[in-house]
Design an enzyme around this catalytic site. Structure first.
Site, PDB file in Angstrom:
ATOM      1  CG  ASN A  65      -2.071  -0.911   1.160  1.00  0.00           C
ATOM      2  OD1 ASN A  65      -2.368  -1.475   0.103  1.00  0.00           O
ATOM      3  ND2 ASN A  65      -2.755  -1.094   2.275  1.00  0.00           N
ATOM      4  NE  ARG A 388      -8.369  -1.378 -10.080  1.00  0.00           N
ATOM      5  CZ  ARG A 388      -7.377  -0.587 -10.451  1.00  0.00           C
ATOM      6  NH1 ARG A 388      -6.513  -1.022 -11.356  1.00  0.00           N
ATOM      7  NH2 ARG A 388      -7.244   0.621  -9.951  1.00  0.00           N
ATOM      8  CG  HIS A 448     -14.831   3.320 -10.752  1.00  0.00           C
ATOM      9  ND1 HIS A 448     -15.484   3.304  -9.535  1.00  0.00           N
ATOM     10  CD2 HIS A 448     -13.704   2.601 -10.558  1.00  0.00           C
ATOM     11  CE1 HIS A 448     -14.778   2.623  -8.656  1.00  0.00           C
ATOM     12  NE2 HIS A 448     -13.700   2.178  -9.239  1.00  0.00           N
ATOM     13  CG  HIS A 605     -14.289  -2.666  -2.881  1.00  0.00           C
ATOM     14  ND1 HIS A 605     -14.935  -2.829  -4.084  1.00  0.00           N
ATOM     15  CD2 HIS A 605     -13.263  -1.824  -3.125  1.00  0.00           C
ATOM     16  CE1 HIS A 605     -14.326  -2.117  -5.020  1.00  0.00           C
ATOM     17  NE2 HIS A 605     -13.311  -1.500  -4.468  1.00  0.00           N
TER      18      HIS A 605
END
Length: 722
Positions: A65, A388, A448, A605
Site C-alpha cells: 500500500n 479491472r 468506473h 469495498h
C-alpha cells in the site's frame, strides 16, 4: 450490548474545539488520513487475535500500500511542489507542507513495519518457519542452494560494472539491486558494480527438506555466490537499495489513437523520476553517495532500512499448507434460489430481484450469468463495462464466446484503470479479434461503473437482465473484497442501463433516468438532494437518519452537506474504510455524526447509502441505494459511476437489516474516528463477546438469495416494518 441498544444510544459527548470551523480546519487532510488507514492495516499485523500467517500478510499489504501511495499520491504532490504551486488542499495545507508531514509519518510507519517484522520473524521461527541469513546455513543447505543458483538464478542475472565505460544502468520502478565495492585480487584495483535482483524469481528461496519452512532471501544467495559472478574479485563492501518511481499516468488530451497513446505512456511510467529510495542502513558512504548522485535523489527521498528491503515480498511466506496459521477455510455459498432453478440464472432472476454479497456468496454467479448468456440461443445482445479484471478472465472469455456465436457484444474497456492499463489493452484486443464491439468511453472521464446487460428473447418480447455491482468484474479480488451484486430484470433499470451504455459508446447523454443516477451527470446532485430531504424532515420534527458505507469520503460539497444535516439534527452513521476528510463529533458542526472503519479478514469495498425518509433507520420506508462510487471529487465529478435505487422490499431489508446493521454493530474489527482524524480500536473487555460482521455473513445466508425455504428464518440484526 445489542444492536438496538447501539443504534438507540446517544451519540458521544461532542468535543469543543477552538478552530475556525467555517474555514479549512473543518476538513482533515486526505494524505494523512490515508496514512492513518495504513497504520490500521499494520496494526492488524500486531493483533494477536489474527492467525500468525495472516498477520504476516497484513504486514505485506501495508508495505505494498505504501509503495503505491508514494508512486501516485506523493509523486503528484512532488510535481506540484516543484512547479511552485501553493494551492492548498481542503484542510489548508500546501503541497510542501503536506510532503513534510507525509515524510515524518511514513518514516515512522516504515520503522514500525521493520519492528513488526522482527517480532513476527521470532514467532514464525517458533512455528518452524524461518528466514535465514548466510551465516545460518550448513553444508547441505549450501550444496542445495548452489544447485538452485546455477540452474534457476544464474541464467537470469546481469552483473553490471559501473565505470566510465559502463554508465550507471536504469533501475525501473520497484527495482531492487545490490551495489558492490569490489577489489581485484591480482592488483587490488577497485571496481564498483551493480547486481539487479531479478523480479522474475521468487524473493525467498525455500530450502530442501520434508516439511521445510526454511527460507533464504534471494539477495543473500547472490552474496554467497558472488565469486561466480565476479571471478577474481573480493567484496569489500555492499548495500541493497530499491527505488520507487513516479507512476502517475498522463495522456495527451487530443490523442487520436487512444490505445497507442497509452502504450507510449506506460513506457514513460517505467522511466518516471525516483520518489523514494530504500537503502541499507549500513551502506558504505561511497556507495551511498554514488547511488544518490546517479539516481538524482535527495536526503529527503532516502529511507535507511534496518532490516529487509521491500517488505511487500513477505506474502511469499504465507504458506497455504499451514492451515493452522491461517484463517479457517471458507467456501462461498451458491444462493439457494439458483440451486432451486438447477443453476439457471435467468430463471432465478425472473422470480425476483436477487442481491449477492461477495465473497460470502460466490462471484461464480456473475461469471455464470455471462456464460449462460453466451450459450443461450435466445440471448441476442450483451453489454459490459470492464474496469479491472483478471489476466485469464472468465468474464472476457464469456464475452468472446458470445461474440463468436454471433451475438451482439459491446464491451466498454477502461484503459485508465491505474496499474491495469496494459492488461486492459490486451483484453480489448482479444475481444476485438472475437468480433466484439470495443469502446473506450471518455478521454476525460474514467468509466468506473459496474454494469452488465443481457437482452433475451422471451416469447414475442425482449427482456433485459441487468447486473449492477459495487466492485470490479474480477474473480480473484472477489474472494477477499466485500461487494454487492444486484441481478434484476426490472424494465426500468434495464432501460436505464441501456441509456448509460449509449452514453458511453455514442456520447448520447440520457435525458431521463428512472431508477439510476450516474456521475458526472447527476449522481452528486442526487446525493445532495437526498441529504437535504433528511434535513427538511429533521427541521419538521420528524425522524431523520443517514447510514452510509464507502471506502473514502473527501468531497467538499458532500462533507459540508453532512455537516448541515448534523446541525439540523439528522443522525448520521458512517462506515468509511480508508480516507475520511470529515471531522465527526464536534459541537456545533458534526455532533450527530459517527464514523467507524472496519479492518479485518475481508477488505470492505461495497458502497451503500440509506436515507430514513421520515421513518428513521431501520425502516421499510427507507430509501436505499448501492453505488460504484466513493464520495470523492474524482468519483462524483470526473468518473462515470452508478447509483442504483433498490426498490425490492426483500433486497432493501437485506441491505438495511443485514449488511448495514452488521457493519454498524461490529466490534471485533472496528475503529472509531475522533474529531482530530485519529482512530482508536473498539474496546473489548477481557472474555467478552465481540460481534464480528465478517463471521456473521459467513455463517448466515442472505435474505434475497433464499429459495424455497424462504427468508423467514434468516437472521436479521434489526427489524423492519414489513
Amino acid at each position: 450490548m445489542t444492536l438496538t441498544d447501539f443504534l438507540g444510544s446517544p451519540f458521544p459527548e461532542p468535543l469543543e474545539v477552538e478552530d475556525d470551523l467555517s474555514g479549512p480546519e473543518r476538513f482533515f487532510n486526505r494524505e494523512l488520513s490515508w496514512l492513518g488507514f495504513n497504520w490500521r492495516v499494520l496494526e492488524e499485523a500486531e493483533n494477536q487475535r489474527v492467525p500468525l500467517l495472516e498477520r504476516l500478510r497484513f504486514l505485506s499489504i501495508s508495505a505494498t500500500n505504501l509503495d503505491e501511495f508514494y508512486t501516485v499520491r506523493v509523486a503528484g504532490l512532488r510535481e506540484l511542489a516543484k512547479s511552485g504551486s501553493s494551492t492548498a488542499h481542503l484542510d489548508g495545507r500546501t503541497p510542501v507542507e503536506q510532503l513534510s508531514l507525509i515524510n515524518q509519518n511514513a518514516r515512522a510507519l516504515m520503522a514500525r513495519q521493520q519492528s513488526v517484522f522482527a517480532e513476527l520473524k521470532d514467532l514464525l521461527a517458533d512455528e518452524a518457519i524461518s528466514v535465514l541469513g548466510r551465516d545460518d546455513l550448513d553444508k547441505s543447505d549450501l550444496a542445495y542452494l548452489e544447485d538452485v543458483f546455477l540452474n534457476s538464478v544464474f541464467p537470469v542475472l546481469s552483473p553490471l560494472a559501473v565505470d566510465p565505460a559502463h554508465p550507471f544502468p536504469f533501475i525501473p520502478n520497484e527495482g531492487f539491486a545490490l551495489a558492490l565495492q569490489l577489489k581485484r585480487e591480482g592488483d587490488n584495483r577497485s571496481l564498483r558494480a551493480l547486481l539487479p535482483v531479478p523480479h522474475q524469481i521468487d524473493r525467498f528461496i525455500r530450502l530442501a527438506g520434508e516439511g521445510s519452512g526454511r527460507f533464504v532471501p534471494l539477495e543473500e544467495v547472490l552474496l554467497i555466490y558472488l565469486k561466480q559472478l565476479f571471478p577474481g574479485y573480493q567484496m569489500k563492501g555492499f548495500c541493497a537499495f530499491r527505488v520507487l518511481r513516479d507512476s502517475d499516468l498522463e495522456v495527451e488530451d487530443e490523442a487520436e489513437d487512444l490505445v497507442r497513446e497509452f502504450e507510449v505512456a506506460l513506457k514513460r511510467r517505467r522511466r518516471g523520476e525516483v520518489v523514494r529510495m530504500e537503502l541499507s542502513s549500513d551502506a558504505p558512504s561511497s556507495l551511498r553517495q554514488m547511488i544518490m548522485d546517479e539516481l538524482h535523489v535527495t536526503e529527503d527521498e532516502v529511507i535507511e532500512v534496518e532490516g529487509p528491503i521491500g517488505l511487500g515480498s513477505l506474502k511469499e511466506l504465507v504458506l497455504d499448507e499451514r492451515g493452522d496459521l491461517l484463517w479457517p477455510a471458507y467456501t462461498p455459498r451458491v444462493p439457494e434460489r439458483v440451486q432451486d432453478h438447477d443453476g439457471n440464472m435467468f430463471a432465478a432472476i425472473r422470480q425476483k430481484d436477487m442481491l449477492l454479497h461477495h465473497p460470502y456468496e460466490t462471484f461464480d454467479m456473475v461469471v455464470r450469468f455471462l456464460k449462460q448468456a453466451a450459450q443461450d440461443p435466445n440471448v441476442v445482445a450483451i453489454k459490459q463495462t470492464l474496469y479491472r479484471t483478471s489476466r485469464n478472465s472468465p468474464i472476457v472469455e464469456a464475452l468472446c464466446e458470445a461474440a463468436e456465436e454471433g451475438k451482439s457484444v459491446t464491451a466498454l474497456v477502461e484503459l485508465k484503470a491505474r496499474f491495469d492499463e496494459a492488461a486492459n489493452i490486451r483484453q480489448s484486443r482479444r475481444l476485438e479479434r472475437a468480433g466484439a464491439h470495443v469502446v473506450y468511453g471518455f478521454l476525460n472521464y474514467k468509466t468506473h461503473a459496474k454494469i452488465s446487460t443481457v437482452v433475451r428473447r422471451e416469447g414475442d418480447s425482449l427482456v433485459t437482465y441487468t447486473h449492477f455491482g459495487t466492485g470490479n468484474y474480477h474473480p480473484i479480488t472477489a474472494r477477499v473484497y466485500t461487494d454487492l451484486s444486484l441481478f434484476t430484470c426490472d424494465a426500468k433499470l434495464g432501460r436505464d442501463a441501456t441509456k448509460v451504455f449509449n452514453y458511453l459508446s455514442g456520447y448520447a447523454q440520457p435525458a431521463i433516468l428512472e431508477n439510476l443516477a450516474i456521475a458526472p451527470l447527476n449522481l452528486k446532485s442526487k446525493l445532495l438532494e437526498m441529504i437535504q430531504a433528511e434535513v427538511q424532515l429533521a427541521r419538521a420534527g420528524k425522524p431523520a437518519a443517514i447510514w452510509a458505507k464507502m471506502n473514502s469520503l473527501i468531497e467538499e460539497d458532500v462533507i459540508d452537506a453532512l455537516y448541515d444535516a448534523s446541525q439540523a439534527g439528522v443522525k448520521i452513521s458512517l462506515v468509511v474504510r480508508g480516507i475520511c476528510g470529515l471531522r465527526p463529533g464536534i459541537r456545533g458542526l458534526s455532533e450527530n455524526i459517527r464514523v467507524k472503519s472496519i479492518i479485518g479478514r475481508f477488505l470492505e469495498h461495497s458502497r451503500i447509502v440509506c436515507f430514513g425518509n421520515g421513518a428513521g433507520l431501520p425502516s421499510s420506508k427507507a430509501r436505499v441505494f448501492i453505488s460504484s462510487a466513493d464520495w470523492m471529487d474524482r468519483n462524483l465529478n470526473r468518473r462515470v459511476e452508478s447509483l442504483v435505487e433498490i426498490t425490492n422490499p426483500t433486497v432493501k431489508a437485506q441491505i438495511v437489516s443485514q449488511v448495514m446493521a452488521a457493519n454498524l454493530h461490529d466490534v471485533a474489527q472496528s475503529w472509531l474516528m475522533a474529531a482530530d482524524g485519529s482512530f482508536r480500536r473498539e474496546q473489548i473487555e477481557e472474555g467478552a463477546f465481540a460481534f464480528n460482521c465478517h463471521r456473521f455473513f459467513m455463517e448466515n445466508p442472505s435474505l434475497s438469495g433464499r429459495g424455497s425455504a424462504g427468508a423467514a428464518d434468516v437472521p436479521k440484526l434489526t427489524h423492519t416494518d414489513d
